[in-house]
Design a protein around this motif. Structure first.
Motif, mmCIF file in Angstrom:
data_model
loop_
_atom_site.group_PDB
_atom_site.id
_atom_site.type_symbol
_atom_site.label_atom_id
_atom_site.label_comp_id
_atom_site.label_asym_id
_atom_site.label_seq_id
_atom_site.Cartn_x
_atom_site.Cartn_y
_atom_site.Cartn_z
ATOM 1 N N ILE A 1 0.860 -1.192 0.000
ATOM 2 C CA ILE A 1 0.000 0.000 0.000
ATOM 3 C C ILE A 1 0.897 1.244 0.000
ATOM 4 O O ILE A 1 0.997 1.957 1.003
ATOM 5 C CB ILE A 1 -0.978 -0.009 1.192
ATOM 6 N N PRO A 2 1.574 1.515 -1.116
ATOM 7 C CA PRO A 2 2.548 2.620 -1.165
ATOM 8 C C PRO A 2 1.920 3.985 -0.945
ATOM 9 O O PRO A 2 2.616 4.922 -0.530
ATOM 10 C CB PRO A 2 3.152 2.500 -2.561
ATOM 11 N N MET A 3 0.622 4.120 -1.206
ATOM 12 C CA MET A 3 -0.040 5.404 -1.010
ATOM 13 C C MET A 3 -0.213 5.765 0.461
ATOM 14 O O MET A 3 -0.563 6.892 0.789
ATOM 15 C CB MET A 3 -1.400 5.385 -1.714
ATOM 16 N N ALA A 4 0.022 4.813 1.363
ATOM 17 C CA ALA A 4 -0.190 5.048 2.789
ATOM 18 C C ALA A 4 1.076 5.453 3.524
ATOM 19 O O ALA A 4 1.010 5.832 4.684
ATOM 20 C CB ALA A 4 -0.765 3.786 3.430
ATOM 21 N N PHE A 5 2.241 5.356 2.869
ATOM 22 C CA PHE A 5 3.504 5.611 3.553
ATOM 23 C C PHE A 5 4.258 6.757 2.888
ATOM 24 O O PHE A 5 4.190 6.949 1.664
ATOM 25 C CB PHE A 5 4.392 4.357 3.516
ATOM 26 N N SER A 6 4.990 7.484 3.716
ATOM 27 C CA SER A 6 5.916 8.462 3.168
ATOM 28 C C SER A 6 7.120 7.725 2.585
ATOM 29 O O SER A 6 7.405 6.587 2.960
ATOM 30 C CB SER A 6 6.366 9.443 4.248
ATOM 31 N N ALA A 7 7.809 8.373 1.651
ATOM 32 C CA ALA A 7 8.957 7.721 1.009
ATOM 33 C C ALA A 7 10.023 7.362 2.031
ATOM 34 O O ALA A 7 10.639 6.298 1.973
ATOM 35 C CB ALA A 7 9.522 8.634 -0.077
ATOM 36 N N ASN A 8 10.254 8.231 2.986
ATOM 37 C CA ASN A 8 11.243 8.004 4.040
ATOM 38 C C ASN A 8 10.501 7.547 5.296
ATOM 39 O O ASN A 8 10.388 8.275 6.274
ATOM 40 C CB ASN A 8 12.033 9.285 4.301
ATOM 41 N N ASN A 9 9.983 6.327 5.262
ATOM 42 C CA ASN A 9 9.058 5.883 6.314
ATOM 43 C C ASN A 9 9.727 5.183 7.488
ATOM 44 O O ASN A 9 9.069 4.847 8.453
ATOM 45 C CB ASN A 9 7.985 4.974 5.712
ATOM 46 N N GLY A 10 11.019 4.917 7.420
ATOM 47 C CA GLY A 10 11.768 4.412 8.575
ATOM 48 C C GLY A 10 11.699 2.926 8.827
ATOM 49 O O GLY A 10 12.066 2.477 9.926
ATOM 50 N N TRP A 11 11.300 2.112 7.846
ATOM 51 C CA TRP A 11 11.209 0.673 8.077
ATOM 52 C C TRP A 11 12.553 0.052 8.449
ATOM 53 O O TRP A 11 12.609 -0.948 9.176
ATOM 54 C CB TRP A 11 10.629 -0.035 6.844
ATOM 55 N N ASP A 12 13.639 0.654 7.959
ATOM 56 C CA ASP A 12 14.972 0.098 8.206
ATOM 57 C C ASP A 12 15.691 0.780 9.366
ATOM 58 O O ASP A 12 16.876 0.535 9.584
ATOM 59 C CB ASP A 12 15.822 0.198 6.945
ATOM 60 N N ARG A 13 14.988 1.622 10.124
ATOM 61 C CA ARG A 13 15.615 2.315 11.263
ATOM 62 C C ARG A 13 14.954 1.952 12.589
ATOM 63 O O ARG A 13 15.119 2.673 13.575
ATOM 64 C CB ARG A 13 15.547 3.838 11.046
ATOM 65 N N LEU A 14 14.236 0.877 12.624
ATOM 66 C CA LEU A 14 13.525 0.476 13.825
ATOM 67 C C LEU A 14 14.455 -0.202 14.829
ATOM 68 O O LEU A 14 15.556 -0.626 14.488
ATOM 69 C CB LEU A 14 12.385 -0.482 13.467
ATOM 70 N N SER A 15 13.967 -0.329 16.047
ATOM 71 C CA SER A 15 14.632 -1.109 17.092
ATOM 72 C C SER A 15 13.725 -2.279 17.462
ATOM 73 O O SER A 15 12.501 -2.206 17.276
ATOM 74 C CB SER A 15 14.890 -0.254 18.336
ATOM 75 N N PRO A 16 14.268 -3.356 17.989
ATOM 76 C CA PRO A 16 13.416 -4.475 18.411
ATOM 77 C C PRO A 16 12.550 -4.095 19.607
ATOM 78 O O PRO A 16 12.960 -3.299 20.463
ATOM 79 C CB PRO A 16 14.418 -5.568 18.776
ATOM 80 N N SER A 17 11.344 -4.642 19.654
ATOM 81 C CA SER A 17 10.497 -4.478 20.828
ATOM 82 C C SER A 17 11.083 -5.304 21.981
ATOM 83 O O SER A 17 11.689 -6.345 21.764
ATOM 84 C CB SER A 17 9.077 -4.936 20.526
ATOM 85 N N GLN A 18 10.882 -4.823 23.205
ATOM 86 C CA GLN A 18 11.483 -5.465 24.376
ATOM 87 C C GLN A 18 10.415 -5.807 25.394
ATOM 88 O O GLN A 18 9.492 -5.032 25.648
ATOM 89 C CB GLN A 18 12.527 -4.556 25.011
ATOM 90 N N ASN A 19 10.535 -6.991 25.993
ATOM 91 C CA ASN A 19 9.635 -7.426 27.054
ATOM 92 C C ASN A 19 10.475 -7.849 28.255
ATOM 93 O O ASN A 19 11.351 -8.720 28.141
ATOM 94 C CB ASN A 19 8.760 -8.589 26.589
ATOM 95 N N LYS A 20 10.215 -7.240 29.409
ATOM 96 C CA LYS A 20 10.854 -7.615 30.663
ATOM 97 C C LYS A 20 9.824 -8.379 31.492
ATOM 98 O O LYS A 20 8.829 -7.803 31.934
ATOM 99 C CB LYS A 20 11.357 -6.384 31.412
ATOM 100 N N HIS A 21 10.071 -9.665 31.683
ATOM 101 C CA HIS A 21 9.107 -10.549 32.325
ATOM 102 C C HIS A 21 9.626 -10.986 33.696
ATOM 103 O O HIS A 21 10.726 -11.535 33.813
ATOM 104 C CB HIS A 21 8.874 -11.778 31.443
ATOM 105 N N SER A 22 8.831 -10.752 34.742
ATOM 106 C CA SER A 22 9.142 -11.185 36.104
ATOM 107 C C SER A 22 8.044 -12.125 36.584
ATOM 108 O O SER A 22 6.857 -11.872 36.328
ATOM 109 C CB SER A 22 9.241 -9.986 37.056
ATOM 110 N N GLU A 23 8.428 -13.192 37.280
ATOM 111 C CA GLU A 23 7.426 -14.182 37.672
ATOM 112 C C GLU A 23 7.817 -14.865 38.973
ATOM 113 O O GLU A 23 8.981 -15.178 39.214
ATOM 114 C CB GLU A 23 7.267 -15.227 36.568
ATOM 115 N N LEU A 24 6.815 -15.089 39.833
ATOM 116 C CA LEU A 24 6.934 -15.886 41.050
ATOM 117 C C LEU A 24 5.892 -16.993 40.981
ATOM 118 O O LEU A 24 4.740 -16.745 40.584
ATOM 119 C CB LEU A 24 6.695 -15.040 42.299
ATOM 120 N N GLY A 25 6.270 -18.197 41.356
ATOM 121 C CA GLY A 25 5.290 -19.265 41.248
ATOM 122 C C GLY A 25 5.633 -20.480 42.074
ATOM 123 O O GLY A 25 6.722 -20.604 42.641
ATOM 124 N N VAL A 26 4.673 -21.398 42.126
ATOM 125 C CA VAL A 26 4.855 -22.655 42.836
ATOM 126 C C VAL A 26 4.173 -23.766 42.041
ATOM 127 O O VAL A 26 3.100 -23.562 41.453
ATOM 128 C CB VAL A 26 4.278 -22.586 44.268
#
Length: 345
Positions: free
Chosen positions: A133-158
Motif C-alpha cells: 500500500i505505497p499510497m499510505a507511507f511516506s517515502a522516508n518511512n523508517g522501516w529500516d531504522r527500527l529497534s526491536p520491541s522489548q519485554n521484561k518478564h518477572s514471575e513468582l510461582g509454585v
C-alpha cells in the motif's frame, strides 16, 4: 524462509549444567499486487500493478545458560541459574537479553522466581507493507531504522504435587513492554475516497511503555486410571485500558478419558470482553469484542496398524455453535467437524 538451530547441553562439574547454542533464521522473497508498481510516498499510487523483491531479513542468536544444584537440606535443593541471549541482525542494531532465576525443589513442590528479557525484531512485514500500500507511507518511512520491541518478564510461582493424583500450579507475573514498533499516519482524516491526502505513514518505536500484570492458576486431577480433569484461570490487568488482545479473565476446563477402546476429550474456554485493533481504511480504532464461551469435543480410537501413536479420530469444534470474535469484524467459524487418521512409524 530458511535457518537452523543448534543446541548443546553438558555438565561442566558435579551438579552443574551448561546449555548453549545458536539459532538463525532468514526471510526473503517477492511481493506482487495491484499497487506494488507505484512509488512509495505517492498519494495517488493506485492501480499500478507490479512486483518487488523483498530484502533478506536475517537474525542470528547466540545463547548460553548455567545452572547449579545446591543441597540445602535433606528435602530441598536450591537451583540458581543465569543466562544471556545475544541477537545480531543484518538490518537492525545488535542487542542482548539476560535472564536469571532461582528454584527451590523438593519431591512434591517447586518454588521459583524468574526474570527474563525478550526481544522481538522487526521482520519482512515492515518493508512488504510499504510496497503493498505505497499510497499510505511516506517515502522516508523508517522501516529500516527500527529497534526491536522489548519485554521484561518477572514471575513468582509454585508447582505443588498435592497428592499422587492432584497437581496445582500457581504464579503471579508482570510484563513490561517497551519499544513496540508500529506504523502510524495511515490517511489521517481521509480514506481511499480521498486520494489527494498526502502519504504520511511511518514506522516508529513510539508506542508508550506499558505493563501487564497477571495471575495464573491451574489444577489437574486424575480421577482414576481412565479419567483426568483439569481447569485453569488467568487474570490480566494492563496499564493501558484499551490495549488489544488483553482479556481481564480467561477460564479453561477439560476432561480426558477412555470408554472401552475409545479416547474421549472435552474442553471449553471462557474469555471476558476485550479490545481489538481493526483497520477500517480511514484510521485505527480500538474496538471491543464481547465475551465468549467455546467448547470442543474429540473422540479417537487407536489403530495398531498405523503405528505406536496411530489412531482414527473425529472432532467437533465450537460444539454449541457460539457466535464469537477475537478481532472486531472477523467472526470465527461456527460449529465445524473434522475426521482423520494419524500414523506414526
Amino acid at each position: 524462509m530458511s535457518g537452523f538451530r543448534w543446541k548443546e547441553e553438558f555438565t561442566p562439574w558435579n551438579n552443574g549444567k551448561f546449555v548453549g547454542g545458536i539459532d538463525q533464521e532468514s526471510v526473503s522473497g517477492s511481493i506482487n499486487g495491484p499497487h506494488v508498481g507505484s512509488a512509495v510516498g505517492t498519494p495517488f499510487a493506485y492501480g499500478t500493478a507490479g512486483s518487488a523483491d523483498v530484502p533478506t531479513f536475517r537474525v542470528s542468536s547466540l545463547f548460553a545458560g548455567l545452572s547449579h544444584n545446591i543441597q540445602i537440606s535433606t528435602a530441598w535443593v536450591m537451583q540458581p541459574s543465569v543466562g544471556v541471549r545475544s541477537y545480531s541482525s543484518n538490518i537492525y542494531a545488535a542487542k542482548a537479553a539476560p535472564n536469571a532465576g532461582v528454584s527451590f525443589i523438593s519431591d512434591r513442590a517447586t518454588i521459583y522466581a524468574n526474570y527474563v528479557e525478550g526481544l522481538l525484531y522487526p521482520g519482512a512485514e515492515t518493508y512488504t507493507l510499504t510496497r503493498a500500500i505505497p499510497m499510505a507511507f511516506s517515502a522516508n518511512n523508517g522501516w529500516d531504522r527500527l529497534s526491536p520491541s522489548q519485554n521484561k518478564h518477572s514471575e513468582l510461582g509454585v508447582k505443588w504435587q498435592a497428592s499422587a493424583q492432584t497437581r496445582i500450579d500457581l504464579s503471579v507475573f508482570q510484563d513490561e513492554i517497551s519499544n513496540r514498533y508500529i506504523w502510524t499516519g495511515f490517511y489521517v482524516g481521509a480514506g481511499l475516497g480521498n486520494p489527494a491526502t498526502a502519504a504520511s505513514g511511518t514506522w516508529s518505536n513510539n508506542f508508550p511503555t506499558y505493563r501487564v500484570s497477571g495471575t495464573e492458576a491451574s489444577v489437574k486431577h486424575q480421577i482414576n486410571r481412565q479419567w483426568t480433569v483439569f481447569g485453569g484461570v488467568t487474570t490480566l490487568d494492563s496499564s493501558l485500558s484499551n490495549l488489544p488482545y488483553v482479556p481481564k479473565t480467561a477460564v479453561s476446563i477439560g476432561v480426558n478419558g477412555k470408554i472401552s477402546d475409545y479416547r474421549l476429550a472435552l474442553d471449553a474456554q471462557h474469555q471476558s470482553s476485550m479490545y481489538s485493533l481493526t483497520q477500517d481504511r480511514g484510521d485505527f480504532s480500538p474496538n471491543q469484542v464481547g465475551s465468549l464461551t467455546v467448547a470442543n469435543a474429540r473422540v479417537s480410537r487407536p489403530v495398531a496398524g498405523l503405528g505406536k501413536k496411530g489412531e482414527v479420530y473425529a472432532a467437533v469444534n465450537n460444539l454449541f455453535d457460539a457466535n464469537y470474535q477475537y478481532n472486531a469484524g472477523y467472526p470465527m467459524p461456527g460449529r465445524n467437524f473434522r475426521v482423520g487418521l494419524i500414523a506414526s512409524f
